[in-house]
Design an enzyme around this catalytic site. Structure first.
Site, PDB file in Angstrom:
ATOM      1  N   ASN A  86       1.293  -0.984   0.088  1.00  0.00           N
ATOM      2  CA  ASN A  86      -0.112   0.256  -0.191  1.00  0.00           C
ATOM      3  C   ASN A  86       0.591   1.319  -0.201  1.00  0.00           C
ATOM      4  OD1 ASN A  86      -2.085  -2.243   0.377  1.00  0.00           O
ATOM      5  ND2 ASN A  86      -2.164  -1.303   2.726  1.00  0.00           N
ATOM      6  N   HIS A  96       6.057  -0.482  -2.785  1.00  0.00           N
ATOM      7  CA  HIS A  96       5.245  -0.089  -4.390  1.00  0.00           C
ATOM      8  C   HIS A  96       5.638   1.754  -3.578  1.00  0.00           C
ATOM      9  CE1 HIS A  96       2.889  -3.980  -5.078  1.00  0.00           C
ATOM     10  NE2 HIS A  96       4.875  -3.899  -5.531  1.00  0.00           N
ATOM     11  N   CYS A 109      12.228  13.243  -7.661  1.00  0.00           N
ATOM     12  CA  CYS A 109      12.624  14.325  -8.801  1.00  0.00           C
ATOM     13  C   CYS A 109      12.706  13.600  -9.798  1.00  0.00           C
ATOM     14  CB  CYS A 109      13.937  15.291  -8.115  1.00  0.00           C
ATOM     15  SG  CYS A 109      14.472  16.166  -9.660  1.00  0.00           S
ATOM     16  N   CYS A 135      16.871  14.432 -10.310  1.00  0.00           N
ATOM     17  CA  CYS A 135      18.241  14.235  -9.774  1.00  0.00           C
ATOM     18  C   CYS A 135      17.634  13.191  -8.854  1.00  0.00           C
ATOM     19  CB  CYS A 135      18.778  15.774  -8.372  1.00  0.00           C
ATOM     20  SG  CYS A 135      17.463  15.854  -7.523  1.00  0.00           S
ATOM     21  N   CYS A 153      11.028  19.395  -7.811  1.00  0.00           N
ATOM     22  CA  CYS A 153      12.094  18.937  -6.846  1.00  0.00           C
ATOM     23  C   CYS A 153      12.783  20.477  -6.270  1.00  0.00           C
ATOM     24  CB  CYS A 153      13.101  18.577  -7.430  1.00  0.00           C
ATOM     25  SG  CYS A 153      14.423  18.169  -6.647  1.00  0.00           S
ATOM     26  N   CYS A 170      16.833  20.877  -6.591  1.00  0.00           N
ATOM     27  CA  CYS A 170      17.137  21.071  -8.540  1.00  0.00           C
ATOM     28  C   CYS A 170      15.960  21.819  -9.535  1.00  0.00           C
ATOM     29  CB  CYS A 170      17.445  20.115  -9.406  1.00  0.00           C
ATOM     30  SG  CYS A 170      16.868  18.466  -9.864  1.00  0.00           S
ATOM     31  N   ASN A 206      -8.816 -12.759   4.302  1.00  0.00           N
ATOM     32  CA  ASN A 206      -8.994 -12.311   3.498  1.00  0.00           C
ATOM     33  C   ASN A 206     -10.310 -12.665   3.309  1.00  0.00           C
ATOM     34  OD1 ASN A 206     -10.022 -11.599   0.526  1.00  0.00           O
ATOM     35  ND2 ASN A 206      -7.678 -11.521   0.081  1.00  0.00           N
ATOM     36  N   PRO A 207     -11.871 -11.836   3.054  1.00  0.00           N
ATOM     37  CA  PRO A 207     -12.686 -12.430   2.726  1.00  0.00           C
ATOM     38  C   PRO A 207     -13.186 -13.282   1.731  1.00  0.00           C
ATOM     39  CG  PRO A 207     -12.625  -9.961   2.544  1.00  0.00           C
ATOM     40  CD  PRO A 207     -12.121 -10.399   3.328  1.00  0.00           C
ATOM     41  N   ALA A 227     -10.065  -7.823   7.305  1.00  0.00           N
ATOM     42  CA  ALA A 227      -9.073  -7.614   8.272  1.00  0.00           C
ATOM     43  C   ALA A 227      -9.044  -7.444   9.586  1.00  0.00           C
ATOM     44  CB  ALA A 227      -8.057  -6.094   7.086  1.00  0.00           C
TER      45      ALA A 227
HETATM   46  N1  APR Z   1     -11.016  -6.663   4.508  1.00  0.00           N
HETATM   47  C1  APR Z   1      -9.081  -7.804   3.888  1.00  0.00           C
HETATM   48  N2  APR Z   1      -9.281  -8.173   2.417  1.00  0.00           N
HETATM   49  C2  APR Z   1     -10.109  -7.687   2.153  1.00  0.00           C
HETATM   50  C3  APR Z   1     -11.079  -6.245   2.191  1.00  0.00           C
HETATM   51  C4  APR Z   1     -11.295  -6.221   3.676  1.00  0.00           C
HETATM   52  N3  APR Z   1     -11.777  -5.244   4.908  1.00  0.00           N
HETATM   53  N4  APR Z   1     -11.388  -6.287   1.150  1.00  0.00           N
HETATM   54  C5  APR Z   1     -11.467  -6.874   0.386  1.00  0.00           C
HETATM   55  N5  APR Z   1     -10.476  -7.197   0.246  1.00  0.00           N
HETATM   56  C6  APR Z   1      -9.135  -7.831  -0.222  1.00  0.00           C
HETATM   57  C7  APR Z   1      -9.494  -8.814  -0.993  1.00  0.00           C
HETATM   58  O1  APR Z   1     -10.442 -10.163  -1.309  1.00  0.00           O
HETATM   59  C8  APR Z   1      -8.670  -8.905  -2.311  1.00  0.00           C
HETATM   60  O2  APR Z   1      -8.304 -10.312  -2.324  1.00  0.00           O
HETATM   61  O3  APR Z   1      -8.179  -7.265  -0.612  1.00  0.00           O
HETATM   62  C9  APR Z   1      -7.297  -7.884  -1.925  1.00  0.00           C
HETATM   63  C10 APR Z   1      -7.527  -6.966  -2.392  1.00  0.00           C
HETATM   64  O4  APR Z   1      -6.568  -7.383  -3.933  1.00  0.00           O
HETATM   65  P1  APR Z   1      -6.300  -6.245  -4.936  1.00  0.00           P
HETATM   66  O5  APR Z   1      -7.563  -4.721  -5.119  1.00  0.00           O
HETATM   67  O6  APR Z   1      -5.438  -6.785  -5.740  1.00  0.00           O
HETATM   68  O7  APR Z   1      -5.030  -4.762  -4.289  1.00  0.00           O
HETATM   69  P2  APR Z   1      -3.130  -5.269  -3.866  1.00  0.00           P
HETATM   70  O8  APR Z   1      -3.553  -7.280  -3.931  1.00  0.00           O
HETATM   71  O9  APR Z   1      -2.970  -4.825  -2.188  1.00  0.00           O
HETATM   72  O10 APR Z   1      -2.925  -5.234  -5.216  1.00  0.00           O
HETATM   73  C11 APR Z   1      -1.357  -5.493  -5.367  1.00  0.00           C
HETATM   74  O11 APR Z   1      -1.354  -4.433  -7.793  1.00  0.00           O
HETATM   75  O12 APR Z   1      -2.245  -2.552  -8.466  1.00  0.00           O
HETATM   76  C12 APR Z   1      -1.276  -3.385  -8.060  1.00  0.00           C
HETATM   77  O13 APR Z   1       0.411  -1.578  -6.971  1.00  0.00           O
HETATM   78  C13 APR Z   1      -0.475  -1.848  -6.829  1.00  0.00           C
HETATM   79  O14 APR Z   1      -0.191  -2.220  -4.652  1.00  0.00           O
HETATM   80  C14 APR Z   1      -1.509  -2.572  -5.859  1.00  0.00           C
HETATM   81  C15 APR Z   1      -1.152  -4.463  -6.249  1.00  0.00           C
END
Ligand code: APR
Length: 243
Positions: free
Chosen positions: A101, A118, A126, A129, A147, A150, A213-214, A231
């Site tokens: 995140n 990320h 910048c 530089c 920047c 510079c 994860n749901p 979460a």
């Molecule tokens: N609690 C926990 N998990 C959750 C919740 C919640 N309240 N709501 C959604 N989710 C889960 C979803 O089921 C999904 O598996 O969070 C996940 C989000 O997945 P993505 O949207 O793909 O996000 P992420 O895995 O962080 O993406 C990775 O991809 O787009 C790039 O750079 C961006 O850092 C990001 C990377």
């Protein structure tokens, strides 16, 4: 579900590695990327999150990031962020939180042993530089930033698709997940490499793997404990007694 086994493992562990994704910030009102209402449903990655997109139309990309930056800075860390900061305080130097995140919510919740794989949406970098610098308060931010050293134009200090991760960040994450006794993966679809490989690495290195994860993910089949919940609920069930 093995919740009691997971609680016991986490309580006894001295080396814990955590990976978070957009799902941990969803309860704070920040959209994920690939859910039904995710950002990539409304915005095309090729238009907003690649070096070519930025080269083609830097102002368009910057306006999108300025909009996200404003939203992110209005959000507050939630209980899951706070419990991770408390878990870090309890475990100490054997703890590392690796996040995909860019929203600063972990650091605003008090996490310090933190790697931002990320980058961070509250910073510019910048183009000439390479200096990283904080963006102005969202209310006063009119992109693009320049920047402070510079005076060249700055770009968002985030990792776009096809770009390398920040120097040393992934190496630090690899070590932590390879050495972890317990790996905790929260709120990520586990689809984007190389971050997605960290949970697999921990599992193959003998760590006890917990996923919150749901929805099921490619990592779920390897998890020793899969909490099919949000979460906040999952962290409350695992370590809610931390405070
Ligand atoms: N609690 C926990 N998990 C959750 C919740 C919640 N309240 N709501 C959604 N989710 C889960 C979803 O089921 C999904 O598996 O969070 C996940 C989000 O997945 P993505 O949207 O793909 O996000 P992420 O895995 O962080 O993406 C990775 O991809 O787009 C790039 O750079 C961006 O850092 C990001 C990377």
């Amino acid at each position: 579900m093995n919740l009691e086994a997971a609680r016991k493992r986490l309580w006894e562990a001295r080396r814990v590695a955590v990976l978070t994704g957009a799902g941990i910030s969803q309860p704070s009102g920040i959209p994920t990327f690939r859910d039904a209402a995710g950002l990539w449903k409304d915005f095309d990655i090729e238009e907003y999150a690649t070096p070519a997109a930025y080269a083609r139309d830097p102002q368009k990309v910057w306006e999108w990031y300025a909009w996200r930056y404003q939203n992110v800075m209005q959000a507050q860390p939630n209980r899951a962020h706070t419990l991770l900061a408390l878990l870090e305080q309890r475990i100490g130097e054997g703890f590392l939180l690796v996040t995909q995140n860019v929203d600063s919510l972990h650091s605003r919740a008090g996490s310090q042993r933190l790697v931002e794989l990320h980058g961070n949406i509250a910073r510019g970098r910048c183009e000439r530089c390479g200096e990283r610098f904080p963006l102005p308060d969202p209310a006063h931010f009119v992109p693009p930033p320049y920047c402070p050293s510079c005076k060249a134009r700055g770009r968002p200090d985030v990792v776009w698709f096809g770009e390398l991760l920040p120097e040393g960040a992934f190496e630090q994450a690899l070590w932590a997940f390879a050495e972890a006794e317990v790996a905790l993966v929260i709120g990520t679809s586990a689809e984007v490499e190389p971050a997605a490989s960290l949970g697999r690495l921990a599992h193959s290195s003998g760590a006890y793997l917990i996923e919150i994860n749901p929805n099921p993910t490619p990592l779920s089949s390897q998890a020793d404990c899969s909490l099919r919940m949000g979460a906040v609920e999952g962290m409350e069930a695992l370590v809610g007694d931390l405070g």
